[in-house]
Design a protein around this motif. Structure first.
Motif, PDB file in Angstrom:
ATOM      1  N   MET A   1      10.158 -20.446  49.402  1.00  0.00           N
ATOM      2  CA  MET A   1      10.924 -21.564  49.963  1.00  0.00           C
ATOM      3  C   MET A   1      10.446 -22.878  49.349  1.00  0.00           C
ATOM      4  SD  MET A   1      11.213 -22.878  53.920  1.00  0.00           S
ATOM      5  CE  MET A   1       9.484 -23.320  53.979  1.00  0.00           C
ATOM      6  N   MET A   2      11.394 -23.698  48.906  1.00  0.00           N
ATOM      7  CA  MET A   2      11.057 -24.989  48.362  1.00  0.00           C
ATOM      8  C   MET A   2      10.555 -25.910  49.479  1.00  0.00           C
ATOM      9  SD  MET A   2      11.389 -25.134  45.124  1.00  0.00           S
ATOM     10  CE  MET A   2      12.137 -24.230  43.775  1.00  0.00           C
ATOM     11  N   ARG A   3       9.435 -26.544  49.225  1.00  0.00           N
ATOM     12  CA  ARG A   3       8.856 -27.449  50.214  1.00  0.00           C
ATOM     13  C   ARG A   3       9.331 -28.870  49.909  1.00  0.00           C
ATOM     14  NH1 ARG A   3       4.564 -25.339  53.022  1.00  0.00           N
ATOM     15  NH2 ARG A   3       3.562 -27.377  53.178  1.00  0.00           N
ATOM     16  N   THR A   4      10.418 -29.261  50.544  1.00  0.00           N
ATOM     17  CA  THR A   4      11.001 -30.585  50.356  1.00  0.00           C
ATOM     18  C   THR A   4      11.245 -31.213  51.719  1.00  0.00           C
ATOM     19  OG1 THR A   4      13.270 -29.743  50.369  1.00  0.00           O
ATOM     20  CG2 THR A   4      12.147 -29.828  48.228  1.00  0.00           C
ATOM     21  N   THR A   5      11.506 -32.515  51.730  1.00  0.00           N
ATOM     22  CA  THR A   5      11.784 -33.200  53.000  1.00  0.00           C
ATOM     23  C   THR A   5      13.023 -32.619  53.663  1.00  0.00           C
ATOM     24  OG1 THR A   5      13.059 -34.890  51.820  1.00  0.00           O
ATOM     25  CG2 THR A   5      10.742 -35.365  52.244  1.00  0.00           C
ATOM     26  N   THR A   6      14.032 -32.269  52.865  1.00  0.00           N
ATOM     27  CA  THR A   6      15.271 -31.755  53.446  1.00  0.00           C
ATOM     28  C   THR A   6      15.090 -30.364  54.047  1.00  0.00           C
ATOM     29  OG1 THR A   6      15.928 -31.019  51.237  1.00  0.00           O
ATOM     30  CG2 THR A   6      16.758 -33.145  51.982  1.00  0.00           C
ATOM     31  N   ARG A   7      14.230 -29.549  53.435  1.00  0.00           N
ATOM     32  CA  ARG A   7      13.926 -28.229  54.010  1.00  0.00           C
ATOM     33  C   ARG A   7      13.170 -28.379  55.318  1.00  0.00           C
ATOM     34  NH1 ARG A   7      17.252 -24.493  51.695  1.00  0.00           N
ATOM     35  NH2 ARG A   7      17.115 -24.562  49.418  1.00  0.00           N
ATOM     36  N   LEU A   8      12.250 -29.336  55.358  1.00  0.00           N
ATOM     37  CA  LEU A   8      11.496 -29.547  56.595  1.00  0.00           C
ATOM     38  C   LEU A   8      12.409 -30.074  57.692  1.00  0.00           C
ATOM     39  CD1 LEU A   8       8.870 -29.493  58.137  1.00  0.00           C
ATOM     40  CD2 LEU A   8       8.248 -31.704  57.123  1.00  0.00           C
ATOM     41  N   GLY A 161       5.523 -49.459  40.737  1.00  0.00           N
ATOM     42  CA  GLY A 161       6.176 -48.342  41.390  1.00  0.00           C
ATOM     43  C   GLY A 161       5.350 -47.074  41.242  1.00  0.00           C
ATOM     44  N   VAL A 162       5.007 -46.474  42.378  1.00  0.00           N
ATOM     45  CA  VAL A 162       4.208 -45.246  42.387  1.00  0.00           C
ATOM     46  C   VAL A 162       5.131 -44.078  42.692  1.00  0.00           C
ATOM     47  CG1 VAL A 162       2.284 -44.023  43.459  1.00  0.00           C
ATOM     48  CG2 VAL A 162       2.146 -46.497  43.098  1.00  0.00           C
ATOM     49  N   ALA A 163       5.164 -43.102  41.783  1.00  0.00           N
ATOM     50  CA  ALA A 163       6.073 -41.963  41.890  1.00  0.00           C
ATOM     51  C   ALA A 163       5.403 -40.804  42.607  1.00  0.00           C
ATOM     52  CB  ALA A 163       6.521 -41.520  40.493  1.00  0.00           C
ATOM     53  N   ALA A 164       6.140 -40.194  43.545  1.00  0.00           N
ATOM     54  CA  ALA A 164       5.647 -39.018  44.267  1.00  0.00           C
ATOM     55  C   ALA A 164       6.699 -37.925  44.211  1.00  0.00           C
ATOM     56  CB  ALA A 164       5.326 -39.364  45.717  1.00  0.00           C
ATOM     57  N   SER A 165       6.268 -36.712  43.912  1.00  0.00           N
ATOM     58  CA  SER A 165       7.166 -35.557  43.908  1.00  0.00           C
ATOM     59  C   SER A 165       7.346 -35.040  45.335  1.00  0.00           C
ATOM     60  CB  SER A 165       6.586 -34.451  43.035  1.00  0.00           C
ATOM     61  OG  SER A 165       5.379 -33.960  43.611  1.00  0.00           O
ATOM     62  N   HIS A 166       8.305 -34.129  45.502  1.00  0.00           N
ATOM     63  CA  HIS A 166       8.483 -33.479  46.802  1.00  0.00           C
ATOM     64  C   HIS A 166       7.210 -32.710  47.189  1.00  0.00           C
ATOM     65  CE1 HIS A 166      12.767 -34.246  47.589  1.00  0.00           C
ATOM     66  NE2 HIS A 166      12.902 -34.205  46.277  1.00  0.00           N
ATOM     67  N   ALA A 167       6.591 -32.063  46.217  1.00  0.00           N
ATOM     68  CA  ALA A 167       5.370 -31.296  46.506  1.00  0.00           C
ATOM     69  C   ALA A 167       4.272 -32.207  47.006  1.00  0.00           C
ATOM     70  CB  ALA A 167       4.914 -30.552  45.254  1.00  0.00           C
ATOM     71  N   ASN A 168       4.174 -33.397  46.436  1.00  0.00           N
ATOM     72  CA  ASN A 168       3.157 -34.359  46.871  1.00  0.00           C
ATOM     73  C   ASN A 168       3.425 -34.811  48.300  1.00  0.00           C
ATOM     74  OD1 ASN A 168       2.469 -37.446  47.186  1.00  0.00           O
ATOM     75  ND2 ASN A 168       1.008 -36.641  45.687  1.00  0.00           N
ATOM     76  N   LEU A 169       4.665 -35.173  48.606  1.00  0.00           N
ATOM     77  CA  LEU A 169       4.999 -35.687  49.939  1.00  0.00           C
ATOM     78  C   LEU A 169       4.821 -34.631  51.023  1.00  0.00           C
ATOM     79  CD1 LEU A 169       8.256 -37.712  49.193  1.00  0.00           C
ATOM     80  CD2 LEU A 169       5.971 -38.631  49.594  1.00  0.00           C
ATOM     81  N   MET A 170       5.116 -33.384  50.688  1.00  0.00           N
ATOM     82  CA  MET A 170       5.115 -32.329  51.687  1.00  0.00           C
ATOM     83  C   MET A 170       3.795 -31.568  51.777  1.00  0.00           C
ATOM     84  SD  MET A 170       8.040 -32.254  53.336  1.00  0.00           S
ATOM     85  CE  MET A 170       7.638 -34.015  53.440  1.00  0.00           C
ATOM     86  N   PHE A 171       2.788 -31.980  51.024  1.00  0.00           N
ATOM     87  CA  PHE A 171       1.513 -31.272  51.086  1.00  0.00           C
ATOM     88  C   PHE A 171       0.955 -31.304  52.512  1.00  0.00           C
ATOM     89  CE2 PHE A 171      -3.114 -31.168  51.052  1.00  0.00           C
ATOM     90  CZ  PHE A 171      -3.334 -29.976  50.380  1.00  0.00           C
TER      91      PHE A 171
END
Length: 508
Positions: A1-8, A161-171
């Motif tokens: 399962m992809m760990r993204t904000t929308t999945r959560l 601007g600091v870039a964050a991936s979905h994996a970073n946000l959802m850790f």
């Protein structure tokens, strides 16, 4: 399962559709079911606007707009875009710079608010984009893709601007419904603005935590205290400047604060005297300091305040996740200060133009930050290691003690002086409610120490130096003081020492 904000969000909406996720005092509430449904409807509107995968969308909201912001944030992700949270507390010129810097294709803003002038992009409110009930938008976004660009506070120069991936946000987030954080609280209370790292942490908490998010449009000590009492709040999050305001206002004398079990402070280290006072004001609470940065998150250190280690911000779960280096990148002798680095436990953040999954669009010429973007990148990010911009040292048991911000250390005569140390001593004065220390040029010393103070009684330089003399060395004592009504702060609550310095120099 992809760990993204929308999945959560989909997970929470399925588990607890009627459970409040976000409440703004005096404005309204948003349940998880409503959050999912509204985000789908707004995502459809974004796709109709021509949003493509990887497009940047600015999200400009104030304190009253947290609900619409939460909807728009997840809607952008559902549509495959990159969210760029922006606070309405930023001046228009700075907002325009940020939008141009990340080549935003659109801007979603508060209802009734005038967006900043930014040619070449569409603007809309959440209501404008809402297409009503329809088929759910099912994104197919890889975890490694860019999810968010968050701009640094810009206390020493133009924001980056600091870039964050979905994996970073959802850790660390829970997708199974078990062991959700903040289970001891029905609600957690904060007053962080949109567009700050602390604010984004609260948004992720709202998606992940057992407790629901409670915020207020504008922080005032009285309203904060009233909400704690009326809602029996179990967890509160502040920045140190808010903590000092709560103490200065004496909210414990007017409100029952006994429900609070966790009092968390972030964005900067709590002065020891403030932490001690908070322990008395919140008698049932554990006082915790969280140490991280916009660049380093989700790497952080957590310290339950310990009077035996009043200057420590904690130690990592693994000793290998922190290191101290000298200018050459080598470890200094034990106990000697150096540059603080934390290691990310997941895909690290970067400055967004170097993020591997999202190069700038063709033809885009990014705005220069004036100090060499890639050179700056190399001094901050090295693999999973992130330089914190602080000077500190590790004690014999591995606890980190901060000396100062890199750029705040005062070089006066033959000495390097910690402004944090002086500020901590000033907070012990019964008539000082807030303090900031900085350096200004001096003909003989090179730089002299100046203290800007918010006081409840008249204080002279002689008074201040006499109070500090038993606590500090002679070269650490301020040579000038500046009495102000309030310290200038950025939207994240950090003191703008540069503004104080420039103001003082312009009048002398």
């Amino acid at each position: 399962m992809m760990r993204t904000t929308t999945r959560l969000l989909a997970t929470r909406a399925a588990e607890d559709p009627g459970r409040p996720a976000v409440t703004v005092d005096g404005v309204g509430s948003l349940t998880f079911g409503e959050w999912e449904t509204r985000a789908d409807a707004v995502a459809l509107g974004l796709l109709e606007r021509g949003l493509r995968a990887g497009d940047r969308v600015g999200l400009l909201f104030g304190g009253r707009g947290w609900i619409d912001f939460a909807v728009a944030y997840c809607a952008v992700h559902k549509a495959g875009g990159v969210a760029v949270p922006l606070s309405d507390r930023f001046p228009p010129a700075e907002l325009a710079f940020m939008l141009a810097d990340c080549a935003a294709t659109g801007l979603v803003h508060d209802q009734g608010a005038a967006p900043p002038p930014y040619p070449g992009a569409w603007t809309a409110t959440v209501a404008d984009l809402d297409r009503g009930p329809g088929a759910p938008v099912e994104p197919d976004t890889p975890e490694r893709d860019l999810a968010q660009i968050l701009y640094t506070s810009g206390t020493t120069g133009r924001p980056k601007g600091v870039a964050a991936s979905h994996a970073n946000l959802m850790f660390g987030c829970t997708f199974t419904g078990r062991r959700r954080p903040l289970a001891h609280s029905r609600q957690f209370l904060h007053a962080f603005p949109v567009g700050t790292n602390a604010g984004q942490t609260m948004l992720v908490n709202a998606l992940d935590a057992r407790a629901s998010a409670l915020t207020l449009p504008l922080f005032t000590p009285a309203r904060f205290g009233r909400l704690i009492e009326s809602r029996a709040v179990g967890t509160v999050f502040v920045v140190p400047t808010m903590a000092t305001e709560l103490l200065k206002a004496g909210i414990h004398e007017r409100y029952d604060l006994s429900s609070v079990r966790l009092f968390g402070s972030t964005a900067a280290a709590l002065p020891p005297a403030v932490a001690v006072a908070l322990g008395a004001v919140f008698p049932n609470a554990t006082i915790v300091n969280y140490y991280t940065s916009t660049e380093a998150a989700p790497a952080q250190m957590t310290m339950i305040f310990d009077p035996a280690r009043p200057t420590s911000v904690g130690r990592p779960a693994s000793p290998g996740d922190i290191r101290i280096t000298d200018e050459g990148g080598h470890p200094p002798p034990p106990g000697e200060p150096g540059h603080v680095w934390l290691r990310s436990p997941t895909t690290p953040r970067t400055y967004y133009r170097t993020h591997p999954s999202n190069p700038p669009p063709p033809g885009h010429r990014p705005v220069s930050h004036g100090n060499g973007d890639r050179a700056t990148e190399g001094t901050v990010f090295r693999g999973r290691w992130v330089r914190m911009g602080d000077v500190g040292y590790l004690d014999g048991e591995g606890y980190l003690h901060l000396v100062d911000r890199d750029h705040d250390i005062i070089k006066s005569g033959a000495f390097k002086i910690s402004t944090m140390k002086i500020e901590a001593a000033l907070h012990e004065h019964p008539d000082v409610s807030d303090a900031a220390v900085f350096g200004v040029p001096h003909a003989d010393l090179g730089t002299q120490v100046v203290a800007a103070l918010v006081t409840s009684a008249a204080l002279s330089l002689r008074d201040v130096r006499a109070f500090l003399a038993p606590r500090l060395a002679e070269h650490e004592l301020p040579r000038r003081i500046l009495i102000v009504d309030a310290l200038p702060k950025n939207p994240a609550g950090k003191v703008l020492k540069r503004t104080l310095r420039d103001s003082l120099l312009s009048t002398t």
